[in-house]
Design a protein around this motif. Structure first.
Motif: not given
Length: 352
Positions: A214-215, A260-261, A287-291, A341-351
């Motif tokens: 959750i941002y 929603v969650v 998690v930290q809010d996005r810019p 590739a999707y899993r890598d992106w999620v790890a990068q985005q959310y930790g």
């Protein structure tokens, strides 16, 4: 015949499926098949002669020109877009290329085709551009929902690129007379949604026993629109919308992200309980809010109801239950789209 761009993506794919379920009018489906384009969504159409799939980029004016000349569609519906805010922050160039330059090339290919049509076909032709409420910026808790007359104040690279595409469509109508229609929708959810967005991400993470990210404080408010309601609105605008007009499409369902969650967690607690008996909400992680995260979006869809008689058929409560059940029932589709590739992106985005 109609030509649909981005018809292997989330909204475009649902539109093509619904169109061919209700009509025998053929569809030329053009999609570049980036990470979010998925031909598995269209698997049920594999033997349907009314569906012709072409892998192509809307930025390729030569290919588009050949397709238009060969198939002679009576309408073009443009869903093709890069659409994820987080990805636009880390890689804005692709958003400019697809959403701005791609839309320009598509408009030019369509204008050349439309200019040479016989008079009756020219008068009947339509170009419908599908856009987002994010072009309007953000709202405070007390502001009225976005109307079609709101000025554009985009706050992310994604929304700025979509705002630019909307302006191009408007200009091609006023300068060249191209018969255009524009729709600006609120947050969509439903079947075949690529699991980087909030609702499918939460459903799949919950089932996998992973954190539900959750941002910030989770109090960002969005108006939620069931994707099949959105598709019905587009069909209605295509049929009877006034040329050059914009129509906002909303679900009249303002919800905070955290609510929603929690709703998703409650539905899963009911129909797919955790083996250990714990509540899915225990997996919520902040998690930290996005810019530059916009605080609130809300759509005033009264113009669409007043002029064309359209209303959403689903409430959030009915639509979200259908959505959760769809993901439970379609694990093969989920497995095919959640690549490495999707899993890598999620790890990068959310930790991790």
């Amino acid at each position: 015949m109609i030509l649909v761009t981005g018809g292997a993506g989330f909204i475009g794919g649902n539109f093509v499926l619904d169109w061919l379920a209700q009509s025998d009018e053929p569809v030329i489906n053009v999609d570049k098949l980036t990470y979010a384009g998925n031909t598995d969504t269209l698997k049920s159409l594999a033997q349907n002669p009314a569906h012709v799939f072409v892998r192509a980029d809307i930025g390729d004016r030569e290919v588009l020109g050949k397709l238009l000349a060969e198939h002679r569609p009576r309408a073009v519906i443009n869903f093709a877009a890069e659409s994820h805010v987080d990805r636009s922050i880390t890689g804005p160039g692709e958003f400019i290329q697809t959403n701005v330059v791609g839309t320009f090339n598509l408009l030019e290919a369509v204008r050349a085709y439309w200019t040479d049509l016989p008079a009756d076909d020219k008068a009947a032709f339509r170009f419908l551009h599908v856009s987002t409420d994010e072009v309007y910026g953000t709202l405070s808790a007390t502001d009225a929902p976005f109307a079609e007359t709101n000025r554009y104040e985009p706050n992310s690279p994604y929304s700025a690129s979509k705002a630019a595409s909307d302006h191009l469509v408007r200009a091609w109508h006023h300068t060249y007379g191209l018969p255009v229609l524009t729709t600006n929708c609120s947050n969509n959810y439903g079947p075949y949604h690529f699991p980087e967005k909030l609702i499918p991400l939460v459903i799949l993470n919950a089932l996998a026993g992973k954190p539900l990210p959750i941002y910030g404080d989770g109090q960002q408010i969005r108006d939620w629109l069931y994707v099949k309601d959105h598709c019905s609105a587009i069909r209605r605008v295509l049929q009877d919308g006034r040329l050059g007009e914009t129509y906002n499409v909303g679900g009249w369902n303002e919800k905070a992200n955290l609510d929603v969650v929690n709703t998703i967690c409650s539905i899963l607690d009911e129909i797919k309980p955790r083996a250990d008996g714990a509540a899915y909400a225990s997996q919520i992680t902040y998690v930290q809010d996005r810019p530059g995260h916009d605080r609130r979006y809300a759509i005033d869809a009264r113009k669409l109801e007043r002029e064309l008689g359209w209303k959403p058929a689903e409430t959030f409560e009915t639509g979200i239950r259908k959505t959760v059940q769809w993901y439970l029932d379609n694990q093969d589709w989920v497995g095919n789209v959640t690549s490495g590739a999707y899993r890598d992106w999620v790890a990068q985005q959310y930790g991790a």
